[in-house]
Design an enzyme around this catalytic site. Structure first.
Site, PDB file in Angstrom:
ATOM      1  N   LYS A 223     -38.308 -45.458 -14.553  1.00 44.14           N
ATOM      2  CA  LYS A 223     -38.203 -46.389 -13.431  1.00 44.14           C
ATOM      3  C   LYS A 223     -37.050 -45.974 -12.494  1.00 44.14           C
ATOM      4  O   LYS A 223     -37.212 -45.936 -11.274  1.00 44.14           O
ATOM      5  CB  LYS A 223     -37.933 -47.781 -13.999  1.00 44.14           C
ATOM      6  CG  LYS A 223     -38.400 -48.900 -13.128  1.00 44.14           C
ATOM      7  CD  LYS A 223     -38.372 -50.184 -13.939  1.00 44.14           C
ATOM      8  CE  LYS A 223     -38.496 -51.379 -13.056  1.00 44.14           C
ATOM      9  NZ  LYS A 223     -38.326 -52.622 -13.806  1.00 44.14           N
ATOM     10  N   CYS A 383      12.759 -45.027 -19.628  1.00 49.92           N
ATOM     11  CA  CYS A 383      13.329 -45.251 -18.293  1.00 49.92           C
ATOM     12  C   CYS A 383      14.124 -46.558 -18.243  1.00 49.92           C
ATOM     13  O   CYS A 383      15.242 -46.598 -18.732  1.00 49.92           O
ATOM     14  CB  CYS A 383      12.236 -45.190 -17.238  1.00 49.92           C
ATOM     15  SG  CYS A 383      12.914 -44.715 -15.643  1.00 49.92           S
ATOM     16  N   ARG A 464      15.589 -44.727  -9.835  1.00 49.97           N
ATOM     17  CA  ARG A 464      16.651 -44.634  -8.836  1.00 49.97           C
ATOM     18  C   ARG A 464      18.017 -44.610  -9.526  1.00 49.97           C
ATOM     19  O   ARG A 464      18.938 -43.966  -9.091  1.00 49.97           O
ATOM     20  CB  ARG A 464      16.534 -45.884  -7.950  1.00 49.97           C
ATOM     21  CG  ARG A 464      17.197 -45.809  -6.639  1.00 49.97           C
ATOM     22  CD  ARG A 464      16.717 -46.957  -5.745  1.00 49.97           C
ATOM     23  NE  ARG A 464      15.462 -46.664  -5.096  1.00 49.97           N
ATOM     24  CZ  ARG A 464      14.372 -47.439  -5.177  1.00 49.97           C
ATOM     25  NH1 ARG A 464      14.383 -48.542  -5.896  1.00 49.97           N
ATOM     26  NH2 ARG A 464      13.265 -47.111  -4.546  1.00 49.97           N
ATOM     27  N   HIS A 509       9.879 -40.237 -18.175  1.00 48.42           N
ATOM     28  CA  HIS A 509       8.657 -40.896 -18.654  1.00 48.42           C
ATOM     29  C   HIS A 509       7.797 -39.889 -19.421  1.00 48.42           C
ATOM     30  O   HIS A 509       6.920 -39.252 -18.826  1.00 48.42           O
ATOM     31  CB  HIS A 509       7.839 -41.433 -17.467  1.00 48.42           C
ATOM     32  CG  HIS A 509       8.441 -42.607 -16.795  1.00 48.42           C
ATOM     33  ND1 HIS A 509       8.213 -43.903 -17.209  1.00 48.42           N
ATOM     34  CD2 HIS A 509       9.255 -42.702 -15.723  1.00 48.42           C
ATOM     35  CE1 HIS A 509       8.868 -44.736 -16.414  1.00 48.42           C
ATOM     36  NE2 HIS A 509       9.508 -44.029 -15.507  1.00 48.42           N
ATOM     37  N   GLU A 511       5.404 -40.311 -21.215  1.00 47.18           N
ATOM     38  CA  GLU A 511       3.988 -40.707 -21.302  1.00 47.18           C
ATOM     39  C   GLU A 511       3.094 -39.962 -20.310  1.00 47.18           C
ATOM     40  O   GLU A 511       1.891 -39.864 -20.519  1.00 47.18           O
ATOM     41  CB  GLU A 511       3.837 -42.222 -21.120  1.00 47.18           C
ATOM     42  CG  GLU A 511       4.156 -42.772 -19.739  1.00 47.18           C
ATOM     43  CD  GLU A 511       5.613 -43.192 -19.550  1.00 47.18           C
ATOM     44  OE1 GLU A 511       6.480 -42.616 -20.237  1.00 47.18           O
ATOM     45  OE2 GLU A 511       5.879 -44.062 -18.695  1.00 47.18           O
TER      46      GLU A 511
END
Ligand code: GLN
Length: 545
Positions: A223, A383, A464, A509, A511
């Site tokens: 279909k 962090c 920062r 980071h 990750e």
């Protein structure tokens, strides 16, 4: 000649176009092809860097410091290819470029229009995503077909087929086949309509990838093939699976890569797939022997996508030890500061405090870290997690009452986290954040050195503030190990504690660099410490009984 695959989405958002794009990337790379991925986002923001995680989920950071859409994280994890700032383009960025050109007078006082100026700028960007070695560029168009915002992108990719040639461009449409319980039927009508909408815009999809809860039988496939005018073998089923990492295997069974290769007339260097360790890893993932309970203490815990790379990294590291991870989402609110804290944290195998911005929830995070440190619970801080760990240590071990970060309490008596003079120079030069990969030198006697197996590592940053060097001597004298710094020794990159099962925090980071077949050492250390504690408590129980 580089080939181009364009991925659009139909019917509803959130049907996993990004995972399909990533899985196709995985398959083509496993065939030995050089690939690149690109995400076109229809919103006006220049990048997702300033959007709330509630709006957009995690901001993924590339090696070269671009703040990008979280789909790029999937792309990198699935394909193990490092992407760059060219890999994510928004409507805002395109318009900015075109308007800047207009101001410079580049358009010779002509009228600047969506077609051809915006569409040409999009096409130039797409062409620029390929290096001379790239075999295939996979481009995902954000949003759903029919959205007003994505029209210029759709028009640009329509033109690309004319520019590059029929055999060099392929359109893949990801759609949803809802199952209507009341009638016990899968429905193809929404897909028919979204393909019709695409065709109205001049794009005739070559391949249909169908997200579905249950198997598409031959009748449904037929279909879809007839009504959407797509070859039957190009109707590809993508059934719900437990883990996203199983998707490439499922799409391979459905013959997705074969269809793409045939249609693009591509002869891959390898017929047999080289899964680069993925097959073994997914086998581990599917048969966990135990489950670890990790508490993730954050601000955006109602939206797990806000911490996507973090939770994926936990899974990568756990799976290689045949372990599953149950994440307990802990909201770092006021409750965390009082005696109720134990109710939130008791019974956890490990505690993770991820990155974040803004003061809300900071005291809760500090309290959770205090709990992890004093109760000897494995802890990883990322962090902001490192910054909170330093504040906690300064207040409770070094006796620096009121210690804080300049981000949250600029008038505090001890700003143990602050903007360092070198960073101030960066700010004056227009940069406001340390973004992207930076080197870090690890101390040879540190846990992280052992875990990474190397002295010099590179990890990605997005922040920062830094540990204030004026307090380093005091922190170290009181037992906090600064285990990693920038190679010149100026910036603190990692801290850890000896005499604790695992107390590690990083200014970077990790990750963003974790891959299923290559978990991040920081996360591996956390998982291994949790497992070691479990094993020793079991032995203890045995001895006692
Ligand atoms: N808000 C902190 C800073 O800017 C931490 C940022 C983060 O966790 N990514 O330094």
């Amino acid at each position: 000649m580089t080939k181009y695959v364009f991925i659009t989405g139909g019917v509803v958002s959130g049907i996993g176009k990004g995972i399909v794009a990533s899985s196709l990337g995985r398959l083509l790379k496993s065939h030995g092809l050089q690939i690149s991925l690109l995400k076109l986002d229809p919103y006006i923001n220049l990048d997702p860097g300033t959007m709330s995680p509630y709006q957009h989920g995690e901001v993924f950071v590339t090696e070269d410091g671009a703040e990008t859409d979280l789909d790029l994280g999937h792309y990198e994890r699935f394909t193990d290819v490092n992407l760059s700032r060219r890999s994510n383009l928004t409507t805002g960025a395109i318009y900015l470029k075109v308007i800047q050109k207009e101001r410079r007078g580049d358009y010779l006082s002509g009228t600047v229009q969506v077609v051809p100026h915006i569409t040409n700028a999009i096409k130039d960007h797409i062409k620029g995503a390929a290096s001379p070695e790239t075999d295939v560029v996979i481009t995902e168009i954000g949003g759903t077909v029919g959205d007003i915002e994505s029209l210029p992108f759709i028009e640009a990719i329509r033109q690309v087929r004319k520019d590059f040639g029929r055999d060099n461009v392929l359109y893949l449409h990801v759609t949803w086949i809802p199952y209507i319980k009341a009638v016990g039927e899968l429905k193809t009508k929404p897909s028919q309509h979204s393909v019709m909408e695409l065709r109205r815009n001049g794009i005739h999809p070559d391949i249909l990838v169908c997200r579905t809860e249950t198997d598409l039988d031959a009748g449904i496939r037929e279909k879809l093939s007839v009504f959407c005018d797509i070859d039957k073998e190009a109707v590809i089923q993508c059934e719900d699976v437990k883990s996203i990492y199983e998707v490439p295997f499922m799409l391979e069974k459905e013959g997705l890569a074969k269809q793409v290769l045939q249609r693009l007339k591509l002869e891959p260097p390898r017929q047999e797939l080289d899964w680069e360790g993925w097959d073994a890893w997914v086998a581990h993932l599917k048969k966990p022997q135990q489950t670890l309970k990790i508490g993730l203490v954050g601000k955006y815990v109602q939206l797990p996508d806000a911490y996507l790379s973090v939770t994926e990294s936990l899974r990568h590291a756990a799976a290689v030890r045949d372990t599953d991870v149950e994440i307990k989402w802990i909201h770092a609110d006021e409750e965390m500061e009082g005696p109720e804290i134990a109710a939130h944290l008791e019974g956890l195998d490990g505690i993770l405090v991820p990155g974040g911005f803004g003061v809300r929830g900071v005291e809760g995070k500090i309290a959770a870290i205090h709990y992890a440190r004093t109760r000897q619970i494995p802890f990883l801080g990322l962090c902001l997690g490192l910054q909170c760990a330093v504040i906690e240590y300064a207040r409770n071990v070094c006796g620096l009452e009121g210690a804080h970060s300049a981000e949250f309490a600029p008038d505090a008596p001890h700003l143990v986290v602050d903007i360092m003079p070198a960073q101030r120079d960066l700010e004056n030069m227009g940069g406001t954040m340390r973004l992207g990969a930076y080197p870090c030198k690890l101390r040879e006697d540190s846990q992280l050195y052992k875990l990474y197996g190397s002295e010099l590592i590179f990890e990605r940053h997005r922040h920062r503030y830094e540990v204030n060097n004026d307090y380093r001597e005091n922190l170290e004298r009181n037992g906090l190990m600064i285990s990693g710094t920038s190679p010149d020794g100026y910036l603190v990159e990692t801290i850890e504690l000896s005499g604790h099962p695992y107390f590690v925090a990083t200014q970077f980071h990790p990750e963003f660099r974790s891959r299923p077949n290559r978990p991040s050492p920081c996360f591996q250390g956390l998982i291994d410490a949790c497992l070691a504690l479990r094993a020793s408590s079991k032995t203890e129980q045995k001895v006692l009984s």
